[in-house]
Each structure stands twice: as structure tokens, then as C-alpha cells.
Design an enzyme around this catalytic site. Structure first.
Site, mmCIF file in Angstrom:
data_model
loop_
_atom_site.group_PDB
_atom_site.id
_atom_site.type_symbol
_atom_site.label_atom_id
_atom_site.label_comp_id
_atom_site.label_asym_id
_atom_site.label_seq_id
_atom_site.Cartn_x
_atom_site.Cartn_y
_atom_site.Cartn_z
ATOM 1 N N LYS A 88 -10.984 -13.947 1.942
ATOM 2 C CA LYS A 88 -10.089 -13.070 1.214
ATOM 3 C C LYS A 88 -10.833 -12.565 -0.007
ATOM 4 O O LYS A 88 -11.750 -13.209 -0.516
ATOM 5 C CB LYS A 88 -8.785 -13.767 0.823
ATOM 6 N N GLU B 235 -10.077 -3.148 -4.079
ATOM 7 C CA GLU B 235 -8.759 -2.601 -4.432
ATOM 8 C C GLU B 235 -8.810 -1.077 -4.557
ATOM 9 O O GLU B 235 -9.442 -0.534 -5.456
ATOM 10 C CB GLU B 235 -8.285 -3.251 -5.724
ATOM 11 N N THR C 215 -4.111 -11.802 -1.338
ATOM 12 C CA THR C 215 -3.371 -11.431 -2.553
ATOM 13 C C THR C 215 -3.262 -9.906 -2.586
ATOM 14 O O THR C 215 -2.322 -9.347 -2.053
ATOM 15 C CB THR C 215 -4.058 -11.991 -3.815
ATOM 16 N N THR D 116 -10.367 -12.519 -6.828
ATOM 17 C CA THR D 116 -11.072 -13.723 -6.362
ATOM 18 C C THR D 116 -11.386 -13.564 -4.919
ATOM 19 O O THR D 116 -10.632 -12.940 -4.220
ATOM 20 C CB THR D 116 -10.203 -14.960 -6.509
ATOM 21 N N ASN E 249 -4.678 -2.858 -10.673
ATOM 22 C CA ASN E 249 -5.017 -3.865 -11.673
ATOM 23 C C ASN E 249 -4.246 -3.721 -12.974
ATOM 24 O O ASN E 249 -4.105 -4.690 -13.720
ATOM 25 C CB ASN E 249 -6.524 -3.852 -11.932
ATOM 26 N N THR F 259 2.647 -7.757 -13.290
ATOM 27 C CA THR F 259 4.003 -7.246 -13.469
ATOM 28 C C THR F 259 4.641 -6.893 -12.128
ATOM 29 O O THR F 259 5.823 -6.630 -12.064
ATOM 30 C CB THR F 259 3.996 -5.998 -14.367
#
Length: 408
Positions: free
Chosen positions: A176, A271, A150, A189, A403, A408
Site C-alpha cells: 500500500k 495521490e 488509505t 506511508t 492532502n 478532515t
């Protein structure tokens, strides 16, 4: 113990008798992992009280069945907290079972993506079909790994091999995860799928996975948020001809290594993350204290930002250990920072005394180490004989950007 294995290529298709592939079209993807022979399975799941429909479905499937052949996973939608979500989870399993021509109760499932949005089953079903078409032509660990990504920046995969009486045993895995990583998987996740060709009972496999998880995925922290979908599966199909009872220690050690490597890849891909943090706490009074202290270090937002800025602010380490709940004596503990790659070490605190201060060689060395991309923090509590290592990452501007724009 010394490493009893060698690292090999292939991930989940490295063990005998396994195939895998996947397909992803922009936002949505699907992966299939398939055993050509009957396999036993074990799984660990999120302990979040808000959990996804595939978690509920697969928990039940694991309890009520002893033979498994496949794992199907989708990305782009978590299938959590939605009307009709259980039906969609069942449809995902049914689709995979029909394509692979196996019973539905031999398929485990997982999902990752946005929570609270209806599964676009027409799109997901098409992705599963494409993954199946790919698997019939060739086996691709890389495609399967990429299909479940993702916000991940790179696919995560590892495999190892060891010998028992002249026969080879292999363990391979893919994972992942980049955000919402603070698993606590008692029975993760973040998704992890592991295959092995060892012959093992369901009970032994479950115990081995739990031990490996406790030392790996449950020691990993990116942002402190526990996902609704965290899942780790292991399939074992006995195709190596080697029995677990002949190599318990070797197998458990190798499985833990695979799990740790996947966990470290996950936190390295936090991230926006640029640096890996390993925090090892020695000399704890109990194993629980060692875990509390090490996890507190990698969970600290102040420490994460200090690592991002290459600031050797060891006071943040001391504070994190102090509020962790672990037993300690502030007048008798050590803090050391080291570079994992070169093994350079800077002693910051020794027996409760500050060593690194402005202008000292120790602080200068610590500043150099903090610029590296793999940093190890070592704390000796001098209270007992227990230890634990936790894994984390730095926290920078990109985490907020990624995040804040996720849906969006």
C-alpha cells in the site's frame, strides 16, 4: 539476466502454505497474513528518526526471534507519537496471536494512517477479528490488500513462480502507498508484505531483501516525504522443498522483480497521479552518482508538473541532474525521453548539444511521448559504467486537494 520466472495470480497466498484475508469498514481496516508452517522473516524499516510504535516493536521482535508465523497490519491510524502507543502496538500483536493460536513473538505488525492520534483499539480489534473470521473461511489476497489501503486508489499485488530441479518456488506480495513516499529503508506511508515458500536462512533472507529494497522501494518517490511507518516484511516457510543455496541468483532476481513491480504500482497510485515516470541514469562514475541523479529527476517538483502538463521541458531534467551532486560534464551528456509502452524515443540532448528545439521533429515527438501514461527518461552521463533506475509520478491538482483534506 533474462527473466527466469512467470507471473502468476494469488499475491501473498500464491506460495505454498500461506493464508491471508482482511476486513475494512470505512476508515479503519486490518489484514492478516498467516503461514501454516514455521517461517523465517526479514524486515526493513523507515530511517525517519520519528518512527511509529509498531516499527520499534517489530524491530525488536525480528532481532530476538527466529521463528515467525504471521503479519498483522491496520489502516486508518499510524500509531505514531501517541501516549500509550507501544501498549496499543502490543495489544494488536496479542489480538492476532490469540486468534491464530500462536506465540506473540511470532507475529510482526505494521500500521498506516494519521500520525498523532490515539489508536481506537476497540475498532481495530474488531477489524482484526473480522479479518480472522474471513481467513478461516477462505484465503483472499485481494481482501488483505484492500484492508491496508488509505488514500490508495487500487490494491497492489503481484506474484511470480520459477522452477528449480522440477520443483516450483513462488514469491508473492501486496503493498500500500500513495502519499508520503520517499523511503530509505536500511535495515522503507509505504507498506510491503512478501511471502515465499523457499527454504532460506534468516541471514540470507535479510541480505536478499536488502538488495531487492535498494533496487525498488528505495528508488520510489511520490512526494519526497519519508513516512514514520515505512515497512517491508518477507516471510519464508520452506514449503516448496527448494533450498536458496540451489538458486541464489534466480531467487534474488525474482524477489527484486516483485519488489520493483510493487514499487511501480505505488508511484503509479501517487495521490492524484496520472503518469508513471521511470528515470534511468547510465554512465555514472559510481553507483551512488547514478542513484543521486536518477532520484533527483523523479523528485523534482518542476519535472513532475511538466510531466503532468505533457510539457517536454528537458531543461528541468538537465537542472535536476546538475544539482543532484553526481559527477558530470555539462558538455558531454545525453537526454532521451521514451514511451515505455511503444519504445518510441526522442533525443533531446546529444553529447551536451541541444537536439530538440522549437519546430524540430525531435521536440514534436517528445510532445507526443509526454502525453502517454508511462514515460521513461534516460540520461547518459558518459563518466563511467554505473546505472540506476528510479520511479516517480506526475504531480497535479488532486495531490493538493487530497492532502489538504487528509485529517478532515
Amino acid at each position: 539476466m533474462a527473466e527466469n520466472f512467470v507471473v502468476v495470480d494469488g499475491g501473498v497466498v500464491a506460495p505454498k502454505g500461506f493464508k491471508a484475508n482482511g476486513h475494512k469498514d470505512r476508515k479503519y481496516g486490518a489484514a492478516l497474513i498467516y503461514s501454516e508452517a514455521d517461517a523465517v522473516a526479514a524486515g526493513v524499516f523507515t530511517t525517519n528518526k520519528v518512527y511509529a510504535h509498531p516499527v520499534a516493536l517489530s524491530k525488536d521482535t525480528l532481532v530476538n526471534n527466529n521463528v515467525f508465523r504471521a503479519i498483522v497490519a491496520n489502516s486508518g491510524n499510524a500509531n505514531c507519537f501517541t501516549k500509550g502507543g507501544m501498549e496499543d502496538a502490543e495489544l494488536l500483536v496479542k489480538k492476532a496471536a490469540e486468534l491464530l493460536k500462536i506465540p506473540e513473538n511470532q507475529v510482526l505488525s505494521a500500521s498506516t494512517g494519521v500520525i498523532g492520534r490515539k489508536m481506537p483499539m476497540d475498532i481495530i480489534s474488531l477489524e482484526v477479528e473480522r479479518a480472522f473470521e474471513n481467513i478461516t473461511m477462505e484465503s483472499s489476497n485481494e481482501n488483505a490488500s484492500k484492508a491496508i489501503m488509505t488514500t490508495d486508489a487500487f490494491p497492489k499485488t503481484v506474484a511470480v513462480e520459477f522452477e528449480v530441479n522440477g520443483k516450483s518456488v513462488r514469491i508473492g506480495g501486496i503493498a500500500k502507498g500513495a502519499g508520503m513516499i520517499a523511503p530509505n529503508m536500511l535495515h522503507a506511508t509505504m507498506l510491503g508484505f512478501i511471502t515465499t515458500d523457499i527454504e532460506i536462512s534468516k541471514e540470507d533472507l535479510t541480505n536478499s531483501l536488502q538488495k531487492a529494497t535498494d533496487e525498488s522501494f528505495n528508488n520510489a518517490v511520490v512526494d519526497g516525504d519519508m513516512s514514520t511507518n515505512d515497512t517491508v516484511y518477507v516471510l519464508a516457510n520452506a514449503q516448496s522443498g527448494v533450498k536458496y543455496t540451489d538458486c541464489k541468483e534466480e531467487f534474488d532476481h525474482a524477489l527484486t522483480y516483485v519488489s520493483k513491480e510493487l514499487a511501480k504500482m505505488i508511484v503509479s497510485d501517487g495521490e492524484g497521479a496520472k503518469k508513471l515516470i521511470e528515470a534511468t541514469v547510465f554512465g555514472a562514475e559510481t553507483k551512488e552518482d547514478a542513484k543521486k541523479a536518477s532520484m533527483s529527476i523523479v523528485r523534482s517538483l518542476l519535472l513532475k508538473t511538466a510531466v503532468f502538463g505533457a510539457d517536454p521541458n528537458w531543461g528541468r531534467i538537465a537542472a535536476a541532474v546538475g544539482y543532484s551532486g553526481a559527477e558530470m560534464d555539462m558538455n558531454n551528456f545525453d537526454i532521451i525521453i521514451s514511451d515505455i509502452s511503444s519504445e518510441k524515443q526522442a533525443i533531446l540532448v546529444k553529447a551536451g548539444e541541444q537536439i530538440a528545439d522549437c519546430g524540430t521533429p525531435e521536440l514534436k515527438l517528445a510532445e507526443e511521448i509526454m502525453k502517454e501514461d508511462k514515460i521513461k527518461i534516460i540520461v547518459d552521463l558518459k563518466m563511467g559504467s554505473f546505472e540506476n533506475t528510479a520511479f516517480g509520478c506526475d504531480l497535479g491538482y488532486d495531490y493538493v486537494k487530497i492532502n489538504s483534506e487528509y485529517t478532515t
